[in-house]
Design an enzyme around this catalytic site. Structure first.
Site, PDB file in Angstrom:
ATOM      1  N   TYR A   1       0.842  -1.199   0.000  1.00 50.87           N
ATOM      2  CA  TYR A   1       0.000   0.000   0.000  1.00 50.87           C
ATOM      3  C   TYR A   1       0.879   1.251   0.000  1.00 50.87           C
ATOM      4  CZ  TYR A   1      -3.461   3.406   1.651  1.00 50.87           C
ATOM      5  OH  TYR A   1      -4.284   4.508   1.785  1.00 50.87           O
TER       6      TYR A   1
ATOM      7  N   LYS B   1       1.404   4.428  -2.791  1.00 51.43           N
ATOM      8  CA  LYS B   1       1.261   5.848  -2.462  1.00 51.43           C
ATOM      9  C   LYS B   1       2.559   6.615  -2.724  1.00 51.43           C
ATOM     10  CE  LYS B   1      -2.977   5.264  -1.348  1.00 51.43           C
ATOM     11  NZ  LYS B   1      -4.057   5.773  -2.236  1.00 51.43           N
TER      12      LYS B   1
END
Length: 283
Positions: free
Chosen positions: A155, A159
């Site tokens: 994740y 980002k």
């Protein structure tokens, strides 16, 4: 009650807008007078949410992982209201746990939604904005774009990738009238973050993220961290020797492997990342 602001009359498209942060962004911008299009893989939820919000709001089907779907969403909005003034890339998914236990399907889903979905949105929307000499793309990233919590490695990678991509494209669009903004919140009280720890930061509410979006729409700036101190603190810490930097970050950043070790609250949500029947991107 609708409020008059510089956002009044603008055409805004919000991805992943049926629930959570996206829903609150749609509500806030519609209350500021914008005409808001909610796109979501769960079309029924997008239409229902649009019907529940005050102001001019419509719901559409949108799968950010499919170019034809994304293009069709933007075209449908433009056919209804005219050129899109603001695209909010909000759709996102997150699997949490030890890196070696992460299912490949969850890895692929995060890369495709969180990173490629943003790239796809920028690539489809920005050229028309550039040709008109105006437009704004706001992307909801995460404080994980600056930090990498244990248990959120992929994740965080998506980002970091989003921030890097937008940094480069921003330079390519310099002087064209097209603004790019990236919002990087810490943990927000949504289904995506259920069962995770906030670390040293407070738990944010979707309203706080939506308020930040409204601020940058009205007064464009590239980077916004929530809470605001995260950005300056990270930059300061990065000047320190590795040992001190590690000590600071271990106090600030939650260990999500430990936080979710015995949690069953995420089971239902994360099942959607490994099944083809996933109804939508839920922030």
């Amino acid at each position: 009650m609708l409020m008059s602001s510089s956002t009044t009359g603008q055409v805004v498209a919000v991805t992943g807008g049926a629930r959570g942060i996206g829903r609150e962004i749609a509500r806030t911008l519609a209350a500021a007078g914008a005409r808001v299009a909610i796109g979501d893989r769960d079309e029924a939820a997008a239409v229902a949410t649009a019907g529940e919000l005050d102001g001019t709001v419509r719901g559409f089907a949108l799968d950010v992982t499919e170019t034809d779907s994304f293009r069709g969403f933007l075209t449908a909005v433009e056919s209804l209201w005219g050129p899109i003034d603001v695209l909010v890339n909000n759709a996102g998914v997150m699997w949490v746990g030890s890196f070696d236990e992460e299912p490949e399907t969850a890895t692929a889903r995060m890369l495709e939604v969180n990173l490629h979905g943003v790239i796809r949105g920028v690539r489809l929307a920005a050229p028309a904005m550039r040709d008109r000499g105006r437009g704004h793309i706001v992307t909801i990233a995460s404080a994980a774009a600056r930090l990498s919590p244990p248990g959120e490695s992929t994740y965080a990678a998506t980002k970091h990738g989003v921030l890097g991509y937008l940094t480069g494209v921003r330079e390519e669009l310099r002087g064209t009238g097209v603004h790019l903004s990236v919002i990087m919140p810490s943990v927000v009280a949504t289904e995506l973050a259920a069962g995770t720890s906030t670390g040293a930061a407070k738990l944010l509410q979707p309203t706080e993220v939506a308020a930040a979006v409204l601020r940058v729409v009205e007064r464009p700036r590239f980077e916004t961290t929530l809470p605001r101190y995260i950005g300056p603190l990270v930059r300061l810490a990065e000047l320190l020797p590795q040992r001190l930097r590690d000590r600071i970050f271990r106090r600030m950043v939650p260990d999500q492997v430990d936080a979710t070790r015995d949690a069953s609250v995420r089971a239902g949500y994360e099942r959607t990342l490994t099944e083809s029947t996933d109804p939508g991107e839920r922030r």
